[in-house]
Design an enzyme around this catalytic site. Structure first.
Site, PDB file in Angstrom:
ATOM      1  CG  ASP A 383      -1.792   1.173   1.337  1.00  0.00           C
ATOM      2  OD1 ASP A 383      -2.330   1.595   0.300  1.00  0.00           O
ATOM      3  OD2 ASP A 383      -1.942   1.705   2.449  1.00  0.00           O
ATOM      4  CB  THR A 385      -2.066   6.304   2.151  1.00  0.00           C
ATOM      5  OG1 THR A 385      -2.185   6.946   0.885  1.00  0.00           O
ATOM      6  CG2 THR A 385      -2.357   7.286   3.269  1.00  0.00           C
ATOM      7  CD  GLU A 469     -14.325  12.287   8.055  1.00  0.00           C
ATOM      8  OE1 GLU A 469     -14.279  11.429   8.960  1.00  0.00           O
ATOM      9  OE2 GLU A 469     -15.225  12.325   7.203  1.00  0.00           O
ATOM     10  NE  ARG A 566      -4.176  10.770   1.278  1.00  0.00           N
ATOM     11  CZ  ARG A 566      -4.538   9.506   1.050  1.00  0.00           C
ATOM     12  NH1 ARG A 566      -3.697   8.698   0.409  1.00  0.00           N
ATOM     13  NH2 ARG A 566      -5.707   9.037   1.437  1.00  0.00           N
ATOM     14  CE  LYS A 746      -4.920  -0.762  -2.088  1.00  0.00           C
ATOM     15  NZ  LYS A 746      -4.663  -0.128  -0.773  1.00  0.00           N
ATOM     16  CG  ASP A 766      -1.418   2.033   6.865  1.00  0.00           C
ATOM     17  OD1 ASP A 766      -1.754   1.814   5.687  1.00  0.00           O
ATOM     18  OD2 ASP A 766      -1.650   3.103   7.444  1.00  0.00           O
TER      19      ASP A 766
END
EC number: 7.6.2.1
Length: 1122
Positions: A383, A385, A469, A566, A746, A766
């Site tokens: 991954d 991020t 967020e 992002r 994925k 993660d």
């Protein structure tokens, strides 16, 4: 769904109806597999599911049959009991540890509706419980009310998923309003229709029917067992699940009752050994039949009184040789492998160089069965991020109304001092209140989210579900739009200089398939508006044709992506009252659906999220973790191919690829849109080229989801062929980046590589969206980052930083693979050398299944005499140290190729064992043909021969493992010497007259050792046998290291300093050798005397630059890490 009805008592004072199964009784937790009665039978049942244990049990039964047995029963029983006992003790210890950790919670008290204290184990479905701050939740509970406004409740789920950040739960609005008092709770009567108990922590579906109305129940209303109440004085809940099952909600990989560990590396070879055993026993049985027919039946002194045919005697001899040669199949192999794997896992846990001090997080091996596969990884799927990056988000830039902002900022009230976004023009625009799009942009950020807020010591503390967020809400806060608090149906914000409260009509939450979230609000003036934020791919599909700034926003998105930021798109839509009323009815119906609720809600969401108007886009920075570029570069040198699977835009992912050195400037980049799908064109690389491949989501669709476009289905497009070509093409590349992929895709990428390449794969991530990928790969690695512990809980190995992956693979993985291979090679060799002596002896005893050793030697050979040295090699051996392992990544290549243990190596061990068994048998046999001792007696008896043969074998196998040992410690040396000392000590004890007097039947070699080993001639025989057995090995090792050195040998040689360094310092000379090379050749040539012509500035033409002092300046090369 549950189908049977049962009346239960609510708080033991009123009635409530549940749709539950009959087996929901009690609330005790059964975490143990065994008890005092079931331990022995159940554990034996589990162990005898293993084929090897069952095989030796069958041998034990055969040894009881007098006509067949050639060995006493204890030769098999003692090793079998020892192996079973060690495994049983380990299983019992694990079971007791688990049971002890759960026993205290079972005995905890909790007040029921009548508020009497009741133990957890006595709770039942339908009980209403009262929980206080810092209490643990005793069962799965439907929250009814709490002391907080709007019945909010904060919980900590560390015991479930390892996450320490607080999560909020809330009661249904109807129960919050009507069930605050005890008498109201006592009169509560409802019917709960919910799903069956399961191990999912992220989903719950149910419906509460009360007062002729139906109310949806989801995970936000459920307190799961094991949660801890935080920041809430009192809350009330209804027990909906209470049972006596083993808790499986933790996500941990637990051993299931009856599950048997698998050993694929050894099972195939054991099958080969078993087939060899059958063939050898069959051949010797046939030989016995012929021998008896031609010799045995004619010799009167061999008559045993049994009138049996040669065929029948050959049949009995076959089973006799099955017993005699049973040690070819190693009984202690599985226990030894388990011990080695456990030790290797502990070494990973104890490695301080994989310890992350900032978060006090050590590396953790959560499995013991995959260590050697860490040394065989060919593909890593990562991954981006939180795995390659820090997942610490910072709001950097934005585009509002077609204009890009990202410079200086002045602070507001409630501003976060850590906020680094700086842009004076944007601040001035907000303060002027003239640009409505700018105000709407930050109003959207402060309203459209699921963040919870706490007030601590006058400060606002946000609890966000994701770092993205949290960064967006913090950005709005720092620009004057401060999110203050929320209830179940309202959100209050401070818009610069005044507070405003908005009624929340609906929250359309984010998930990985939707890639967006929306909120429908009713403004104070009565307007109804939908705010939406999400990925540009899904937002642009839903924009109104009349939406402004689409092209300029897309241009900014591309620029942001090239800067590795992002991005999210922000938009809105005004909704009329009639449109809201009609959609609300559909939403209510979908929210109480008992089946396929998520699909029904998604369909309803699609109906309202359309004709959106663009406001702008946000850009968030996520920096790389420390050491990521170096780690990726070193893993690439080890010929490990790294694939990055991310949901980001192609430009963002590509730039991250360059910054972390996954992609380099000398690579040729191919993109998915370059592929001709209809012709399935595949490109291939030359051996000296470097290729990177970037593939975005639309071009992965056919390979992963098998969704063939209509234009291709008409021409007979073969999806399987496309998958093969896609994998072949991607695997030809040095690096692959897949963009815009969902969590499911994925996992599909990993599945394709596993399916078509048969390679050992590793996935690392993660977050919860990486769990599918982690579970699909052969080995899963979880990083304990900012997105909780779900990835860690689903992984095989866990640590805190991506850079530790380098040490996990190149050091621990490589060592584990080398140790296991060396252990298996030697283990098979020593068993072949030991067992095949019986084979050679058969040619001299009429193939009668007579053994060549003493019975007790056969019993203790694998248990005491030869087990410890090879076990320590499997645990501690290393060809080079950890620094050289990291310095020379090419040392990793043998593991990828399976070069250290395969069928070729297995047969080499077999032939090595055959050779040693030949030497060990025939040299003593030749020495015993015509022998005379010092006392005039001939020691050429069977028992003396057995002692000499056994002594030669023990010394040979222990010295052989010494030659195989690369890393010597005191423990290794002690193990080798101790093993030989144990052999001679036990042998003299069991050959003593005292033990023969006590057990005359079982100890028959009285005085043999002392009689045989006092003869110098026999000691010379033992030395000769050992020397000839080891001489070929010594010669081969010498030639291998001098003529055909391995990569490890070369690395070890490079580590050693040369005996003499030219130009270096020497203690024997204080002057002559202390200088570097002089200038004699320059002086004699005259070149250093002649000056070069100069130009303005004193710079010589065509020569070296000189500094003002006349000294030659040195060139300095710097490497900028960024």
């Amino acid at each position: 769904m549950m189908t049977c009805m049962k009346e239960v008592t609510l708080g033991r004072s009123s009635n409530i109806v549940f749709l539950i199964n009959f087996w929901h009784q009690g609330n005790g937790i059964k975490t143990y597999k065994y008890n005092a009665i079931t331990f022995i039978p159940l554990n034996l049942f589990e162990q005898f599911k293993r084929a090897a244990n069952l095989y030796f049990l069958a041998l034990l039964i055969l040894q009881i049959i007098p006509e067949i047995t050639t060995l006493p029963w204890y030769t098999t029983l003692v090793p079998l009991v020892l192996v079973l006992s060690i495994t049983a003790i380990k299983d019992l210890a694990d079971d007791l540890a688990t049971n002890e950790s759960i026993k205290p919670p079972c005995n905890r008290g909790c007040p029921l509706l009548s508020f009497q204290e009741t133990k957890w184990m006595d709770m039942q479905v339908g009980d209403v419980v009262r929980l206080k701050k810092n209490d643990f939740v005793p069962a799965d509970i439907l929250m009814l009310s709490s002391s907080n406004p709007n019945s909010l409740c904060y919980v900590e789920t560390a015991e479930l998923d390892g996450e320490t950040n607080l999560k909020f739960k809330l009661a249904l609005k109807i129960t919050d309003e009507k069930l605050q008092q005890e008498h109201q709770l006592a009169q509560f009567d409802a019917m709960i229709d919910c799903e069956e108990p399961n191990n999912r922590l992220d989903k719950f579906t149910g419906t509460m029917q009360w007062s002729r109305h139906s109310y949806p129940v989801d995970l936000d209303n459920i307190l799961l067992r094991g949660c801890k109440i935080r920041n809430t004085d009192v809350c009330h809940g209804l027990v909906i699940f209470a049972g006596t099952l083993v808790p499986t909600n933790t996500g941990l990989q637990q051993s299931v009752c009856g599950q048997v560990p698998q050993y694929p590396q050894t099972q195939a070879y054991n099958h080969q050994i078993f087939a060899l055993l059958i063939l050898v026993a069959l051949g010797l049985a046939i030989g016995h039949g012929f021998w008896y027919e031609q010799i045995g039946s004619l010799a009167w002194y061999l008559y045993d009184g049994a009138d049996q045919s040669s065929v029948y005697r050959g049949f009995l001899s076959f089973w006799g040789y099955i017993i005699v040669l049973n040690t070819m199949v190693p009984i202690s192999l599985y226990v030894s492998v388990e011990v080695i794997r456990l030790g290797q896992s502990k070494f990973i846990n104890w490695d301080l160089q994989m310890y992350y001090a900032e978060k006090d997080t050590p590396a953790k091996a959560r499995t013991t069965t995959l260590n050697e596969q860490l040394g065989q990884i060919e593909y890593i799927f990562s991954d981006k991020t939180g795995t390659l990056t820090q997942n610490i988000m910072a709001f950097k830039k934005c585009n509002i109304g077609g204009k890009t902002y990202g410079e200086n900022l002045s602070p507001w009230l409630y501003a976060d001092p850590k906020f680094e976004f700086m842009d004076h023009s944007l601040v001035a625009c907000i303060r002027s209140k003239q640009d409505q799009e700018t105000l709407e942009f930050f109003k959207l950020l402060s309203l459209c989210h699921t963040v919870m807020v706490e007030h601590k010591e006058g400060e606002l503390v946000y609890q966000a579900a994701s770092p993205d967020e949290g960064a967006l809400v913090t950005a709005a806060r720092n620009f004057g739009f401060v999110f203050l608090h929320r209830t179940q149906d309202t959100i209050t914000i401070k818009e610069m200089d005044h507070e405003a409260t908005y009624q929340m009509l609906a929250l359309l939450d984010f998930n990985s398939d939707r890639k967006r979230m929306s909120i429908i609000l009713k403004f104070p003036d009565g307007r109804i508006r939908l705010y939406c934020k999400g990925a540009d791919t899904v937002i642009y599909e839903r924009l109104s044709p009349h939406s402004l700034h689409q092209e300029t926003t897309q241009t900014s998105l591309d620029i942001f992506a090239n800067e590795t930021l992002r991005t999210l798109c922000l938009c809105y839509k005004d909704i009329s009252q009639a449109e809201w009323d009609e959609w609300s009815r559909k939403h209510t119906a979908a929210s109480i659906a008992t089946r396929d609720r998520d699909a029904a809600l998604d369909q309803v969401y699609e109906q309202i999220e359309n004709d959106l108007l663009m406001i702008g886009a946000s850009a968030i920075e996520d920096k790389l973790q420390d050491g990521v570029p170096e780690t990726i570069a070193n893993l690439a040198k080890a010929d490990i191919k790294i694939w990055v699977l991310t949901g980001d835009k192609k430009e963002t992912a590509e730039n991250i690829g360059f910054s972390c050195q996954l992609l380099t400037d000398n690579m040729k980049i191919h993109y998915g849109e370059d592929l001709d799908l209809s012709n399935r064109i595949t490109f291939y690389c030359s051996s000296n080229s470097y290729v990177g491949f970037a593939c975005s989501q639309p071009h992965l669709q056919i390979a992963l989801d098998k969704s063939v476009p209509k234009c291709m289905s008409n021409i007979g497009f073969d999806v399987n062929a496309w998958q093969v070509d896609f994998v072949d093409m991607a695997c030809e590349c040095e690096a692959v980046i897949c963009c815009r992929v969902t969590p499911k895709q994925k996992a599909n990428v990993v599945s394709l590589v596993k399916k078509y390449k048969k390679a050992v794969t590793l996935s690392i991530g993660d977050g919860a969206n990486d769990v599918n990928m982690i579970k699909t790969a052969d080995i899963g690695v979880g990083i304990s980052g900012q997105e909780g512990m779900q990835a860690v809980m689903s992984s095989d190995y866990a640590f805190a930083q991506f850079r530790y992956l380098e040490r996990l693979l190149l050091v621990h993985g490589r060592w584990s693979y080398i140790r296991m291979c060396k252990f298996l090679r030697y283990f098979f060799f020593k068993n072949f050398a030991f067992t095949l002596v019986h084979f050679w002896f058969s040619f001299f005893n009429g193939f009668s299944a007579q053994v060549a050793y003493e019975d007790w030697f056969i019993t203790l050979y694998n248990v005491c005499y030869s087990s410890l040295p090879v076990l320590l090699v499997g645990l501690m051996d290393q060809d080079v140290n950890d620094k050289l392992s990291l310095k020379f990544p090419k040392l990793y290549l043998p593991g990828q190729r399976g070069a250290l243990f395969n069928f070729k190596k297995f047969f080499i061990s077999l032939f090595h064992g055959i050779f040693v068994s030949l030497i060990i048998f025939f040299i003593p046999y030749g020495a015993f043909l015509q022998t005379m001792g010092q006392d005039g007696e001939a020691p050429s008896d069977y028992q003396s021969f057995a002692v000499v043969t056994a002594s030669s074998l023990i010394i040979t196998v222990n010295l052989q493992i010494s030659l195989e040992t690369s890393y010597w410690t005191f423990v290794n040396c002690f193990a080798v010497l101790c093993s030989m000392a144990i052999y001679f000590g036990i042998m003299f004890d069991i050959h003593s007259a005292g033990i023969h007097v006590i057990f005359p039947t079982y100890f028959t070699f009285t005085g043999t050792a002392s009689n045989a080993l006092r003869q110098p001639y026999l000691w010379l025989t033992i030395i000769l046998t050992v020397g000839i057995s080891l001489l070929p090995v010594i010669c081969i090792q010498f030639l291998s290291k001098t003529i055909w050195p391995s990569v490890g040998d070369k690395a070890e040689e490079e580590k050693r300093p040369p005996t003499f360094q030219r130009g270096g310092r020497s203690r024997r000379s204080g002057y002559a050798f202390s200088h570097s090379r002089g200038y004699a050749d320059l002086i004699s040539s005259g070149r250093s005397i002649r000056r070069r012509p100069t130009v303005a500035g004193g710079v010589q033409v065509g020569g070296n630059r000189e500094d003002p002092t006349g000294r030659e300046s040195r060139q300095c090369f710097t490497y900028d890490k960024t």
